[in-house]
Design a protein around this motif. Structure first.
Motif, PDB file in Angstrom:
ATOM      1  N   PHE A   1       1.598   5.382  -1.611  1.00 19.65           N
ATOM      2  CA  PHE A   1       0.417   5.296  -1.300  1.00 19.65           C
ATOM      3  C   PHE A   1       0.035   5.990   0.244  1.00 19.65           C
ATOM      4  CE2 PHE A   1       1.258   1.598  -3.725  1.00 19.65           C
ATOM      5  CZ  PHE A   1       0.074   1.517  -4.845  1.00 19.65           C
ATOM      6  N   LEU A   2      -1.029   6.814   0.239  1.00 16.88           N
ATOM      7  CA  LEU A   2      -1.274   7.443   1.538  1.00 16.88           C
ATOM      8  C   LEU A   2      -2.829   7.620   1.585  1.00 16.88           C
ATOM      9  CD1 LEU A   2      -0.238   8.655   4.414  1.00 16.88           C
ATOM     10  CD2 LEU A   2      -0.228  10.844   3.307  1.00 16.88           C
ATOM     11  N   PRO A   3      -3.434   6.781   2.481  1.00 22.07           N
ATOM     12  CA  PRO A   3      -4.912   7.276   2.692  1.00 22.07           C
ATOM     13  C   PRO A   3      -5.081   8.594   3.470  1.00 22.07           C
ATOM     14  CG  PRO A   3      -4.293   5.117   3.583  1.00 22.07           C
ATOM     15  CD  PRO A   3      -3.027   5.799   3.463  1.00 22.07           C
ATOM     16  N   LEU A   4      -6.067   9.318   3.060  1.00 22.30           N
ATOM     17  CA  LEU A   4      -6.154  10.483   3.571  1.00 22.30           C
ATOM     18  C   LEU A   4      -7.375  10.784   4.395  1.00 22.30           C
ATOM     19  CD1 LEU A   4      -5.496  12.870   0.242  1.00 22.30           C
ATOM     20  CD2 LEU A   4      -3.761  12.048   2.072  1.00 22.30           C
ATOM     21  N   CYS A   5      -8.358  10.040   3.950  1.00 21.03           N
ATOM     22  CA  CYS A   5      -9.465   9.816   4.670  1.00 21.03           C
ATOM     23  C   CYS A   5     -10.384   8.566   4.194  1.00 21.03           C
ATOM     24  CB  CYS A   5     -10.379  11.058   4.698  1.00 21.03           C
ATOM     25  SG  CYS A   5     -10.993  11.463   2.963  1.00 21.03           S
ATOM     26  N   GLU A   6     -11.461   8.385   4.894  1.00 23.90           N
ATOM     27  CA  GLU A   6     -11.977   6.998   4.678  1.00 23.90           C
ATOM     28  C   GLU A   6     -12.512   6.972   3.154  1.00 23.90           C
ATOM     29  OE1 GLU A   6     -15.256   6.445   7.232  1.00 23.90           O
ATOM     30  OE2 GLU A   6     -14.084   5.646   8.807  1.00 23.90           O
TER      31      GLU A   6
ATOM     32  N   PRO B   1       0.904  12.312  12.921  1.00 18.75           N
ATOM     33  CA  PRO B   1       0.429  13.404  13.441  1.00 18.75           C
ATOM     34  C   PRO B   1      -1.071  13.378  13.731  1.00 18.75           C
ATOM     35  CG  PRO B   1       0.863  13.920  11.106  1.00 18.75           C
ATOM     36  CD  PRO B   1       1.491  12.587  11.556  1.00 18.75           C
ATOM     37  N   ARG B   2      -1.635  14.172  14.659  1.00 22.95           N
ATOM     38  CA  ARG B   2      -2.893  13.904  15.024  1.00 22.95           C
ATOM     39  C   ARG B   2      -3.755  14.536  13.757  1.00 22.95           C
ATOM     40  NH1 ARG B   2      -3.412  16.299  21.062  1.00 22.95           N
ATOM     41  NH2 ARG B   2      -5.711  15.715  20.782  1.00 22.95           N
ATOM     42  N   CYS B   3      -3.003  15.634  13.074  1.00 22.37           N
ATOM     43  CA  CYS B   3      -3.869  16.163  12.012  1.00 22.37           C
ATOM     44  C   CYS B   3      -4.246  15.095  10.838  1.00 22.37           C
ATOM     45  CB  CYS B   3      -3.409  17.434  11.274  1.00 22.37           C
ATOM     46  SG  CYS B   3      -1.680  17.059  10.634  1.00 22.37           S
ATOM     47  N   TYR B   4      -3.278  14.038  10.820  1.00 22.23           N
ATOM     48  CA  TYR B   4      -3.525  12.880   9.832  1.00 22.23           C
ATOM     49  C   TYR B   4      -4.619  12.120  10.303  1.00 22.23           C
ATOM     50  CZ  TYR B   4      -2.715   8.793   7.023  1.00 22.23           C
ATOM     51  OH  TYR B   4      -3.202   7.809   6.446  1.00 22.23           O
ATOM     52  N   LEU B   5      -4.679  11.568  11.562  1.00 17.71           N
ATOM     53  CA  LEU B   5      -5.461  10.532  12.169  1.00 17.71           C
ATOM     54  C   LEU B   5      -6.758  11.088  12.142  1.00 17.71           C
ATOM     55  CD1 LEU B   5      -3.115   9.069  14.974  1.00 17.71           C
ATOM     56  CD2 LEU B   5      -3.792   8.096  12.677  1.00 17.71           C
ATOM     57  N   LYS B   6      -6.936  12.406  12.425  1.00 17.97           N
ATOM     58  CA  LYS B   6      -8.529  13.052  12.573  1.00 17.97           C
ATOM     59  C   LYS B   6      -9.300  12.688  11.784  1.00 17.97           C
ATOM     60  CE  LYS B   6     -10.671  17.469  13.341  1.00 17.97           C
ATOM     61  NZ  LYS B   6     -10.648  18.914  13.404  1.00 17.97           N
TER      62      LYS B   6
ATOM     63  N   ILE C   1      -7.486   9.170  -5.468  1.00 23.51           N
ATOM     64  CA  ILE C   1      -8.473   7.859  -5.640  1.00 23.51           C
ATOM     65  C   ILE C   1      -9.467   8.394  -4.825  1.00 23.51           C
ATOM     66  CG2 ILE C   1      -8.722   5.481  -5.310  1.00 23.51           C
ATOM     67  CD1 ILE C   1      -5.887   5.372  -5.526  1.00 23.51           C
ATOM     68  N   LYS C   2     -10.731   8.562  -5.369  1.00 23.00           N
ATOM     69  CA  LYS C   2     -12.003   8.778  -4.577  1.00 23.00           C
ATOM     70  C   LYS C   2     -12.924   7.423  -4.740  1.00 23.00           C
ATOM     71  CE  LYS C   2     -11.986  13.208  -3.821  1.00 23.00           C
ATOM     72  NZ  LYS C   2     -11.941  13.732  -2.654  1.00 23.00           N
ATOM     73  N   ASN C   3     -12.998   6.796  -3.342  1.00 27.90           N
ATOM     74  CA  ASN C   3     -13.443   5.719  -3.140  1.00 27.90           C
ATOM     75  C   ASN C   3     -15.185   5.959  -2.941  1.00 27.90           C
ATOM     76  OD1 ASN C   3     -14.527   3.306  -2.102  1.00 27.90           O
ATOM     77  ND2 ASN C   3     -13.307   3.350  -0.091  1.00 27.90           N
ATOM     78  N   ALA C   4     -15.782   5.238  -4.088  1.00 30.91           N
ATOM     79  CA  ALA C   4     -17.247   5.236  -4.328  1.00 30.91           C
ATOM     80  C   ALA C   4     -18.119   4.400  -3.646  1.00 30.91           C
ATOM     81  CB  ALA C   4     -17.530   5.623  -5.638  1.00 30.91           C
ATOM     82  N   THR C   5     -17.238   3.317  -3.140  1.00 31.07           N
ATOM     83  CA  THR C   5     -17.879   2.020  -2.725  1.00 31.07           C
ATOM     84  C   THR C   5     -18.089   2.418  -1.212  1.00 31.07           C
ATOM     85  OG1 THR C   5     -15.871   0.913  -1.305  1.00 31.07           O
ATOM     86  CG2 THR C   5     -16.155   0.641  -3.853  1.00 31.07           C
ATOM     87  N   SER C   6     -19.089   1.116  -0.567  1.00 34.59           N
ATOM     88  CA  SER C   6     -19.610   1.345   0.656  1.00 34.59           C
ATOM     89  C   SER C   6     -18.604   0.863   1.677  1.00 34.59           C
ATOM     90  CB  SER C   6     -20.900   0.371   1.018  1.00 34.59           C
ATOM     91  OG  SER C   6     -20.628  -0.858   0.767  1.00 34.59           O
ATOM     92  N   PHE C   7     -17.307   0.439   1.027  1.00 34.97           N
ATOM     93  CA  PHE C   7     -15.983  -0.046   2.103  1.00 34.97           C
ATOM     94  C   PHE C   7     -15.035   0.899   2.276  1.00 34.97           C
ATOM     95  CE2 PHE C   7     -18.351  -3.635   0.574  1.00 34.97           C
ATOM     96  CZ  PHE C   7     -18.494  -4.749   1.653  1.00 34.97           C
ATOM     97  N   PRO C   8     -14.941   1.471   3.153  1.00 33.99           N
ATOM     98  CA  PRO C   8     -13.832   2.739   3.490  1.00 33.99           C
ATOM     99  C   PRO C   8     -12.593   2.315   3.426  1.00 33.99           C
ATOM    100  CG  PRO C   8     -14.959   2.248   5.432  1.00 33.99           C
ATOM    101  CD  PRO C   8     -15.580   1.333   4.659  1.00 33.99           C
ATOM    102  N   PHE C   9     -11.607   3.445   3.267  1.00 29.97           N
ATOM    103  CA  PHE C   9     -10.287   3.006   3.464  1.00 29.97           C
ATOM    104  C   PHE C   9      -9.692   3.043   4.772  1.00 29.97           C
ATOM    105  CE2 PHE C   9      -9.904   5.590  -0.836  1.00 29.97           C
ATOM    106  CZ  PHE C   9      -9.678   4.644  -1.576  1.00 29.97           C
ATOM    107  N   VAL C  10      -8.819   2.186   5.094  1.00 30.98           N
ATOM    108  CA  VAL C  10      -8.325   2.237   6.480  1.00 30.98           C
ATOM    109  C   VAL C  10      -7.085   2.876   6.535  1.00 30.98           C
ATOM    110  CG1 VAL C  10      -9.628   0.124   6.808  1.00 30.98           C
ATOM    111  CG2 VAL C  10      -7.329  -0.164   6.353  1.00 30.98           C
ATOM    112  N   THR C  11      -6.205   2.987   7.620  1.00 34.24           N
ATOM    113  CA  THR C  11      -4.925   3.688   7.753  1.00 34.24           C
ATOM    114  C   THR C  11      -4.381   2.832   8.778  1.00 34.24           C
ATOM    115  OG1 THR C  11      -3.507   5.445   7.805  1.00 34.24           O
ATOM    116  CG2 THR C  11      -5.366   5.395   9.213  1.00 34.24           C
ATOM    117  N   SER C  12      -3.046   3.186   9.070  1.00 30.86           N
ATOM    118  CA  SER C  12      -2.513   2.479  10.406  1.00 30.86           C
ATOM    119  C   SER C  12      -1.351   3.493  10.914  1.00 30.86           C
ATOM    120  CB  SER C  12      -1.704   1.109   9.404  1.00 30.86           C
ATOM    121  OG  SER C  12      -0.688   1.714   8.639  1.00 30.86           O
TER     122      SER C  12
END
Length: 381
Positions: A218-223, A28-33, A175-186
């Protein structure tokens, strides 16, 4: 314990009624936003795996969608949109800087959304179609059945309605990503896997499903935020109020790798990755991608012993010429090069088994009517 009243948020009930929306999204678009340009939900950056090329400013409305993908059933479409709305609300809360305690209601919403997303993508439907049609070919002449994508989607939606509670027992974590490399999705972002089954020789060759011990979702929610659900009888994640902050880039690489392995064709990397970094990340795990996501196992009739039919397991082509064959289908899942270090083994972790074809399952999934008693299988950790 999840409040019973919360289940009303996800009750699905539909009958035939023509859908009003022709272009239907399986992601859904709400997921990709959150992964779109500036988080506006209009344009998104796409990394195509086959060509290893970046497509800038692709329209979000054209991503992960199809003409009447769910068929022309308005009630089904409305039910799905209701779940997506609940997810959008939970996502808004989870992404707030002041969100420091993973709420029970958000845990449930994200579990249900993950399961819906896992079952409904084009990739999942194509895998079901490929397995079904290969099975029909195996049956040979006299069978006239061809599963279509829309049929597979409808079956998946009914499976979701009937099985939506199947992963409610799993523990969850943000999981909160505190690095400078963001999560990706697909284009197939809801990843399902099993570290225990992948690493223990006792499970070698065994398939696993949603009721199995050691499952992971697993599910990335945002970067900078990812959702994970896990079997807490097998794994342990050190967290505070349901949230863990990671600072190791290797953990981000491992989690992103799951998207490269699971995606059908496209990864959505956000704006900060260069083409070189994306190509390097993909090539580092490309050999672990699976061209075929199912396998068949065969057993042929081998006589009668004490009034019971006996079957013998044979290889792929050894079943040819036999009149009576048992065929077992198995879903296959890619093995990542590495797992994030945050996912630790629980001391004296275990699953439940009774030596039958049900396999090693979680204790909450044991059927009370089972005739064979279950006993613990320890992970050995």
């Amino acid at each position: 314990m999840v409040p019973h009243v919360s289940y009303k948020l996800f009750r699905l009930n539909w009958s035939e009624q023509l859908a009003t929306n022709k272009n239907q999204h399986f992601v859904p678009r709400c997921y990709l936003k959150p992964f779109s340009n500036n988080g506006e939900g209009k344009a998104i950056r796409v990394f195509n795996l086959d060509r290893e090329q970046i497509i800038e400013n692709a329209a979000v409305k054209h991503q992960c969608s199809g003409s009447y993908f769910y068929g022309e059933n308005e009630r089904l479409e409305t039910a799905i949109q209701s779940i997506e709305q609940k997810y959008a609300g939970a996502l808004l809360r989870v992404r707030s800087p002041s969100y420091n305690d993973f709420l029970v209601k958000d845990e449930l919403i994200l579990k249900r959304f993950w399961l819906l997303q896992y079952l409904r993508t084009e990739a999942a439907s194509k895998r079901a179609v490929e397995m079904s049609n290969d099975l029909v070919k195996l049956a040979g002449a006299g069978y006239d059945f061809n599963l279509e994508i829309r049929d597979a989607v409808q079956m998946a939606m009914h499976a979701f309605a009937n099985e939506m509670r199947v992963i409610d027992d799993l523990k969850v974590c943000l999981i909160k990503n505190a690095t400078s490399f963001p999560f990706v999705t697909s284009d197939d972002p809801a990843v399902f896997n099993n570290k225990w089954f992948k690493s223990d020789r006792r499970h070698l060759g065994s398939g696993f499903g949603l009721r199995s011990s050691g499952v992971l979702a697993f599910l990335p929610l945002c970067e900078n935020t990812m959702f994970i659900a896990y079997d807490s009888d097998v794994y342990s994640i050190p967290k505070n109020s349901g949230i863990i902050k990671i600072k190791r880039e290797e953990d981000v690489y491992a989690l992103n790798q799951l998207q490269f392995l699971n995606s059908r064709a496209n990864v959505f990397p956000g704006q900060r990755y260069s083409r070189k970094l994306l190509c390097d990340a993909y090539r580092s795990c490309e050999e672990n991608r699976l061209n075929v996501r199912h396998a068949f196992h065969y057993a042929v009739f081998d006589g009668v012993e004490k009034g019971q039919k006996r079957y013998r397991v044979v290889g792929e082509h050894e079943h040819e010429g036999h009149q009576e064959i048992l065929v077992h289908s198995q879903n296959l899942f890619p093995s990542p090069k590495s797992w994030p270090i945050l996912l630790q083994w629980r001391k004296k972790g275990f699953g439940m088994t009774n030596g039958t074809g049900v396999g090693c399952i979680r204790r909450t999934c044991i059927d009370s009517l089972s005739e064979q008693p279950f006993e613990k299988m320890y992970t050995g950790r």
